[in-house]
Design an enzyme around this catalytic site. Structure first.
Site, mmCIF file in Angstrom:
data_model
loop_
_atom_site.group_PDB
_atom_site.id
_atom_site.type_symbol
_atom_site.label_atom_id
_atom_site.label_comp_id
_atom_site.label_asym_id
_atom_site.label_seq_id
_atom_site.Cartn_x
_atom_site.Cartn_y
_atom_site.Cartn_z
ATOM 1 N N TYR A 136 56.877 104.036 104.778
ATOM 2 C CA TYR A 136 57.078 103.352 106.049
ATOM 3 C C TYR A 136 56.837 104.400 107.130
ATOM 4 O O TYR A 136 57.655 105.299 107.329
ATOM 5 C CB TYR A 136 58.508 102.813 106.151
ATOM 6 N N HIS A 284 54.783 90.063 103.056
ATOM 7 C CA HIS A 284 56.094 90.728 103.094
ATOM 8 C C HIS A 284 57.204 89.790 102.637
ATOM 9 O O HIS A 284 58.320 89.793 103.167
ATOM 10 C CB HIS A 284 56.386 91.257 104.503
ATOM 11 N N GLY A 317 56.541 85.609 96.730
ATOM 12 C CA GLY A 317 56.777 84.263 96.245
ATOM 13 C C GLY A 317 56.767 84.070 94.748
ATOM 14 O O GLY A 317 56.981 82.952 94.271
ATOM 15 N N ARG A 339 62.240 89.993 94.908
ATOM 16 C CA ARG A 339 63.505 89.284 94.730
ATOM 17 C C ARG A 339 63.841 88.970 93.268
ATOM 18 O O ARG A 339 65.006 89.100 92.889
ATOM 19 C CB ARG A 339 63.496 87.992 95.560
#
Length: 385
Positions: A136, A284, A317, A339
């Site tokens: 980052y 993202h 996703g 996730r």
């Protein structure tokens, strides 16, 4: 009943999701679960997978299927890795080490987030053949260059420069929960009392704000977690970074260099022209621009635009092994998961992360056998309706 469950009791990612949600206070879980603004992007990511159909071929010998994947000269056991996800200690103390260990044991890559709560040197040592580092970029280029040198010296296997956070997005769940404020609303503390196992772990490891250890050397206010947190807030994000920074960082990094967050085919082409080794097609996880297209939606156009000039990776996703197979058929060489594996880790620690990986690996194998595809080498768009 949730506390009595074991990782093996989870038969899919949604099971791990439910257990993790029960264990984790809303303020922490919403940070990982939520998206930007109206969260239409979250729904779009899921809907895009439902738009595709796998077209099976039968009477093919699929007694053995091979899901090994070679990327940047290394062969991994499966066509997916663990994406960079920040502030994982909010779910469990020591989370990054758990994820790195689980990835190494499964022989898949793990990308340590630039906003991780573990030192990059420690993760490189813990998973020497499987650890990558996400950059980052800071407003001060010297800090970014130092992090790149540190990652190279530590032996990180690849550098993933994330370009899709020029500014922090409007994440409305976090705003409502008071996430990031010095003092949270009283209702947030009261809700946290309903998650005693999480609270026990949190206070047993000192409590307080997350400690961004990789950024600690750049804090002018001392080495406390609060001082480092303030330093990160002052140094990042960096809205003035451009393609010149890509060129600069590419020259500094000796190994595979990936741009994360690419959605436009012309950006992928420019990356190839600058000697980038791979692009990670990503929105993202729908956490930045709510109106952005789904990553899977843009994958075919990016594949056509760049051909074989660089590796094409993808995230955002994914929840099923069949989703991974669809992405491979559309031209992605590897999928990265955020996730789904966090749910496992939040639910059961390292064993839960390993269970999430196992579930997805099994689903990939079942899907390949169902469609009559004995190897990823022969998987292509002809398996899609």
């Amino acid at each position: 009943r949730g506390s009595a469950m074991k990782p093996a009791d989870a038969i899919n990612i949604e099971d791990l999701h439910r257990i993790a949600k029960r264990r984790t206070p809303k303020v922490a879980f919403d940070y990982f679960e939520g998206g930007a603004e109206d969260e239409h992007g979250l729904a779009r990511n899921e809907a895009e997978f439902r738009r595709h159909r796998l077209l099976p071929r039968y009477l093919v010998d699929v007694s053995q299927v091979d899901q090994r994947t070679t990327l940047f000269g290394r062969t991994y056991a499966s066509p997916f890795g663990l994406a960079p996800t920040g502030v994982n200690s909010l779910l469990r103390p020591g989370a990054e080490r758990m994820l790195a260990d689980a990835a190494a044991a499964a022989n898949i890559p793990y990308v340590l987030s630039g906003l991780g709560t573990a030192r990059l040197e420690d993760i490189a040592q813990a998973a020497p053949q499987h650890a990558w580092f996400q950059l980052y970029a800071a407003k001060d280029r010297a800090i970014s260059e130092d992090q790149i040198r540190r990652a190279a010296d530590a032996g990180m296997n690849a550098l993933m420069y994330t370009v899709d956070v020029p500014v922090l997005s409007k994440r409305e769940r976090d705003l409502r929960n008071g996430f990031g404020r010095p003092r949270l609303p009283l209702r947030v503390y009261l809700e946290a009392l309903r998650h005693p196992a999480w609270l026990f772990d949190y206070f047993r490891h000192g409590g307080g704000p997350p400690f961004f250890e990789t950024w600690a050397p750049y804090s002018k206010g001392g080495g406390s977690a609060q001082a480092v947190l303030q330093a990160v807030g002052e140094l990042w994000p960096a809205p003035d970074h451009t393609w010149r920074d890509v060129e600069r960082f590419r020259r500094l990094w000796p190994g595979p260099f990936i741009l994360k967050g690419i959605l436009h085919p012309e950006d992928a082409v420019r990356a190839a022209e600058l000697g980038v080794d791979g692009v990670l097609v990503s929105n993202h996880g729908a956490r930045q621009l709510d109106a952005a297209p789904a990553a899977l939606e843009m994958l075919p156009a990016i594949r056509v635009a760049v051909g074989d000039r660089l590796a094409i990776l993808i995230d955002s996703g994914f929840r099923r092994g069949s989703h991974i197979v669809i992405a491979r058929a559309l031209g992605a060489q590897m999928v990265f998961l955020g996730r789904p594996v966090l749910y496992g880790m939040a639910a059961f620690g390292r064993a839960g992360a390993a269970r999430a990986i196992e579930i997805l690996r099994q689903e990939v194998e079942i899907t390949l056998k169902q469609i009559g595809c004995p190897s990823l080498e022969v998987l292509g768009p002809h398996f899609l309706l």
